[in-house]
Write a protein that holds these residues in place. Sequence first.
Motif, PDB file in Angstrom:
ATOM      1  N   PRO A  39       0.819  -1.209   0.000  1.00  0.00           N
ATOM      2  CA  PRO A  39       0.000   0.000   0.000  1.00  0.00           C
ATOM      3  C   PRO A  39       0.855   1.262   0.000  1.00  0.00           C
ATOM      4  N   ASP A  40       0.331   2.304  -0.591  1.00  0.00           N
ATOM      5  CA  ASP A  40       0.949   3.636  -0.533  1.00  0.00           C
ATOM      6  C   ASP A  40      -0.146   4.597  -0.064  1.00  0.00           C
ATOM      7  N   TYR A  41      -0.086   4.954   1.214  1.00  0.00           N
ATOM      8  CA  TYR A  41      -1.135   5.752   1.846  1.00  0.00           C
ATOM      9  C   TYR A  41      -0.684   7.198   2.008  1.00  0.00           C
ATOM     10  N   LYS A  42      -1.482   8.109   1.484  1.00  0.00           N
ATOM     11  CA  LYS A  42      -1.253   9.546   1.675  1.00  0.00           C
ATOM     12  C   LYS A  42      -2.344  10.053   2.619  1.00  0.00           C
ATOM     13  N   GLU A  43      -1.927  10.347   3.860  1.00  0.00           N
ATOM     14  CA  GLU A  43      -2.909  10.757   4.862  1.00  0.00           C
ATOM     15  C   GLU A  43      -3.552  12.087   4.479  1.00  0.00           C
ATOM     16  N   PRO A  44      -4.882  12.179   4.571  1.00  0.00           N
ATOM     17  CA  PRO A  44      -5.542  13.416   4.145  1.00  0.00           C
ATOM     18  C   PRO A  44      -5.406  14.527   5.180  1.00  0.00           C
ATOM     19  N   GLY A  45      -4.859  15.700   4.725  1.00  0.00           N
ATOM     20  CA  GLY A  45      -5.031  16.923   5.488  1.00  0.00           C
ATOM     21  C   GLY A  45      -6.430  17.398   5.148  1.00  0.00           C
ATOM     22  N   ASP A  46      -6.557  17.761   3.891  1.00  0.00           N
ATOM     23  CA  ASP A  46      -7.889  17.914   3.301  1.00  0.00           C
ATOM     24  C   ASP A  46      -8.137  16.792   2.296  1.00  0.00           C
ATOM     25  N   PHE A  47      -7.056  16.474   1.525  1.00  0.00           N
ATOM     26  CA  PHE A  47      -7.176  15.453   0.492  1.00  0.00           C
ATOM     27  C   PHE A  47      -6.035  14.443   0.652  1.00  0.00           C
ATOM     28  N   GLY A  48      -6.353  13.185   0.472  1.00  0.00           N
ATOM     29  CA  GLY A  48      -5.357  12.131   0.539  1.00  0.00           C
ATOM     30  C   GLY A  48      -5.697  11.033  -0.459  1.00  0.00           C
ATOM     31  N   SER A  49      -5.022   9.898  -0.319  1.00  0.00           N
ATOM     32  CA  SER A  49      -5.268   8.803  -1.262  1.00  0.00           C
ATOM     33  C   SER A  49      -4.722   7.503  -0.697  1.00  0.00           C
ATOM     34  N   ILE A  50      -5.162   6.408  -1.279  1.00  0.00           N
ATOM     35  CA  ILE A  50      -4.624   5.086  -0.998  1.00  0.00           C
ATOM     36  C   ILE A  50      -4.418   4.376  -2.326  1.00  0.00           C
TER      37      ILE A  50
END
Length: 333
Positions: free
Chosen positions: A208-219
């Motif tokens: 997995p590559d998880y981008k934690e949302p500040g306002d926007f994120g992704s997995i």
Amino acid sequence: MKTTWKAIFIALTLIGLFSCEDYWDDIKKPKPQPTSDYAGKIEGTYSGNLSVNEFKGQPITKIGYLADFTVSKTANDKVSINCVPIDIQGELIGINATCSVAKDKEARGYTVNGTTTWNGYPVQIKGFFTTHLECGTPPLPPFDWNAKTDFARIDITIQTPEGDIKLNFSSTRKTNKVLMLIVDYTTNAFEGGKELAFNDAETFTIVPDYKEPGDFGSIEMKYSELNQRLFYGTIVWMGKGRIEYPQNILPANSFDRTVTADYWGPGKGFENVFNQWNTVYDYNPVWSSVQNVVMARNYLRTNPDQTIKIFLYTPSVGEGDPADWKWILFVKN
């Protein structure tokens, strides 16, 4: 002397290259052959997907059937095409036909045409195969050129009194496939899925590559051995993201389901490939909603000891709505 041997080597290599009739027809001098033997260039077993485009006159879209077509050379430029009977919409349909083969020079492939019967009804077979040639070991001729099929398509029309049954079989050289299934988090209802094809790999690992949302994120989920994307979805804080890959996800009613009451489970259980808070889940109710999907069962039949990869996709976080959340499952053939 060295120059002379170098020239001989180059000349022999060119002779071998120009002996490849399928790729050099337009520029080499024709040489007489006793037979064209197109049938021999497409014989073999083709594994792929069978879909239903029309059933007894009613247009439908049904996928999920895995089929093996055996193409056997019977005589010069003729093949026998055989498919083991498959239960399609309650009808056991099998095909065994003798077809002619012709070269389609412009398309760099071969066309197949034939007729047969099923339950006494006329059946028409039309097919198309593309090939490439693989060369044996240089530098000395004769070079061993072997035809390898890149793509096969077989269209089958069964003419019944109630209307036509139209089937389509397709097979590519990419036989390494992953079936992605989507299940609703709150209801455990099967919502749809997508079959993905890849080059061959010995193992199957998801990273997995998880981008934690500040306002926007992704997995994002990647097929680690091939560095290929399996899934990508956006995540919105106090909002709602969406699945952006794969595209063209098919709805649940596009997948055929078994009508039997038996239960099929993965031999090695489940692996949560992204469980940020190490939450303990019961995955059996999730799997129960898709275990009777015909395509999922076919995958399990060919790979019974697999571990089903699973994770919870949460496109809405913060004060997110669990009704937006989806279980994503990956089944390997």
